[in-house]
Design an enzyme around this catalytic site. Structure first.
Site, PDB file in Angstrom:
ATOM      1  N   GLY A 174      67.318 -25.073  36.698  1.00 32.11           N
ATOM      2  CA  GLY A 174      67.241 -23.974  37.655  1.00 32.11           C
ATOM      3  C   GLY A 174      65.887 -23.289  37.644  1.00 32.11           C
ATOM      4  O   GLY A 174      65.339 -22.944  38.691  1.00 32.11           O
ATOM      5  N   ASP A 175      65.340 -23.097  36.453  1.00 33.37           N
ATOM      6  CA  ASP A 175      64.017 -22.485  36.341  1.00 33.37           C
ATOM      7  C   ASP A 175      62.943 -23.371  36.957  1.00 33.37           C
ATOM      8  O   ASP A 175      62.054 -22.893  37.674  1.00 33.37           O
ATOM      9  CB  ASP A 175      63.688 -22.230  34.870  1.00 33.37           C
ATOM     10  CG  ASP A 175      64.533 -21.132  34.270  1.00 33.37           C
ATOM     11  OD1 ASP A 175      64.418 -19.984  34.727  1.00 33.37           O
ATOM     12  OD2 ASP A 175      65.300 -21.411  33.346  1.00 33.37           O
ATOM     13  N   SER A 176      63.010 -24.677  36.658  1.00 33.10           N
ATOM     14  CA  SER A 176      61.984 -25.577  37.166  1.00 33.10           C
ATOM     15  C   SER A 176      62.044 -25.703  38.683  1.00 33.10           C
ATOM     16  O   SER A 176      61.011 -25.746  39.361  1.00 33.10           O
ATOM     17  CB  SER A 176      62.122 -26.955  36.511  1.00 33.10           C
ATOM     18  OG  SER A 176      61.915 -26.866  35.119  1.00 33.10           O
ATOM     19  N   GLY A 179      60.412 -22.717  40.071  1.00 30.47           N
ATOM     20  CA  GLY A 179      58.967 -22.849  39.976  1.00 30.47           C
ATOM     21  C   GLY A 179      58.400 -23.757  41.053  1.00 30.47           C
ATOM     22  O   GLY A 179      57.337 -23.479  41.633  1.00 30.47           O
TER      23      GLY A 179
END
Length: 404
Positions: A174-176, A179
């Protein structure tokens, strides 16, 4: 890894990175890989928390992930909670094109660094804000991480087997994704500024929305037909036949026979010409109706062959087939190596390190890994002295009073 090597396609863009860990720093890592000058702000004496996450390199007591996530960046220290920090940021903002932050919404405003102030200081500035829920909406102030974004963005619900709890991949997906969307939004804003003569603007990325954006037509299917896609294990609902099959030697083969022509070639290769020519299976809609039958035939065939045998037979007739790779398999694969997806870097601090290569590949102006993640505050003198014109005496005073 030569800091003086060729300029990348984003050369000339200067980025100020605020925040830590994954989503915001991954966004600016993408920009740095393609030549943007990324200045990363870190807490004095401590640095980004990622420096001590996961597997540590014993010689430096630093996370190996840090050396990947922070490559091509310049590290400066600044205590953002110090009374004088806001003025330092204001001076830096005047010198950059892009500011990337992943704080909880309202944090910049608490420091007197909201969009109105930043835009006043630098009308061309692009402010990329990555947060759990976005800069507005009823969940704006709720805490969130990538895991929550994956859960409420819909990805976890469809991942796993129907008779078991939802699962997650063991990476910060989810973070990637946030980003990546942040980088896309940032570059879109840059193009608008250059091509259309526009000023800067805010790029607003939410973790849950970055995940939700990957769900293809699921919301449309639900809206028009009331379909709620469920967990389907290794199959792909609505597309047939494609699945993971256990071979005679215990290896697993992913076989994708879901194209009309591909299906015919696959069935002939598997010794079932009658199925290749059966009108029930002539298109995807028909194959989906009989997916259980097709799946059982493919599973039986795979069980009679080793993976290498199955791969050779199917590859010979252009049927997509592949193994399920571990990282050890990837490291040994000649195609990954030929495509420079595993790049050996080196520094006096770490010795040789292999890092993931750069995606996508540009023919004329490719990205480049110029150096691995920097030491804490390694570029203080270069940025504060060279860019802002401060003296060594001023820097020493700042260090003494805890500002940097």
């Amino acid at each position: 890894m030569d800091q003086g090597s060729k300029a990348g396609p984003l050369s000339g863009l200067r980025v100020l990175e605020m925040g830590q860990l994954v989503a915001g720093p991954f966004c600016s890592r993408i920009l740095a890989d393609f030549g943007a000058e990324v200045i990363k702000i870190e807490l004095p004496g401590q640095g980004d928390a990622l420096r001590v996450w996961r597997t540590m390199l014993e010689e430096t007591n630093t996370s190996l992930w840090w050396y990947v996530q922070s490559r091509n960046k310049k590290s400066i220290t600044l205590n953002l909670n110090h009374p004088e920090a806001g003025e330092v940021v204001r001076q830096l903002v005047k010198q950059v094109d892009i500011l990337v932050e992943n704080f909880k919404p309202g944090k910049l405003e608490e420091w007197g660094l909201g969009w109105e102030e930043l835009h006043r200081l630098n009308p061309k500035l692009i402010l990329t804000r990555i947060s759990g829920w976005g800069q507005d909406g009823p969940y704006r102030d709720k805490a969130s991480y990538g895991s929550i974004g994956e859960s409420m963005g819909g990805l976890r619900y469809i991942t796993g087997f129907p008779d078991r709890p939802p699962v997650r991949p063991s990476i910060s997906l989810g973070d990637s994704l946030s980003g990546m969307w942040g980088a896309i939004g940032t570059l879109t804003a840059v193009v608008n500024r250059v091509a259309n003569g526009g000023e800067g603007q805010v790029v607003d990325v939410a973790l849950n929305e970055a995940v939700f954006a990957m769900l293809e037509s699921m919301i449309t299917e639900y809206d028009k037909l009331g379909i709620v896609r469920e967990r389907a294990g290794t199959a792909m609902p609505g597309i047939a036949p494609v699945n993971t099959y256990r071979c005679k030697d215990g290896a697993y083969a992913v076989i994708a026979g879901n194209g009309d022509g591909v299906f015919k070639r696959m069935m002939n290769a598997m010794g079932h010409p009658e199925m290749a020519n059966d009108p029930r299976f002539a298109d995807n809609a028909g194959r989906v109706k009989h997916n259980d039958l097709l799946d059982s035939v493919m599973a039986e065939w795979a069980s009679q062959h080793s993976f290498e045998e199955a791969s050779q037979i199917l590859s010979a007739v252009d049927v997509p087939v592949g193994p399920i790779y571990s990282i050890a398999d990837i490291a040994a694969d000649p195609h990954f190596q030929a495509r420079e997806m595993i790049v050996e870097c080196e520094s006096p601090e770490t010795g040789p390190l292999k890092e993931p290569g750069i995606v996508p590949k540009l023919s004329a102006t490719p990205g480049e890994i110029k150096w691995i993640g920097p030491r804490l505050g390694e570029h203080n003198r270069e940025i504060y002295g060279g860019l802002l014109g401060l003296s060594d005496e001023q820097l020493q005073e700042w260090a003494t009073n805890g500002l940097i």
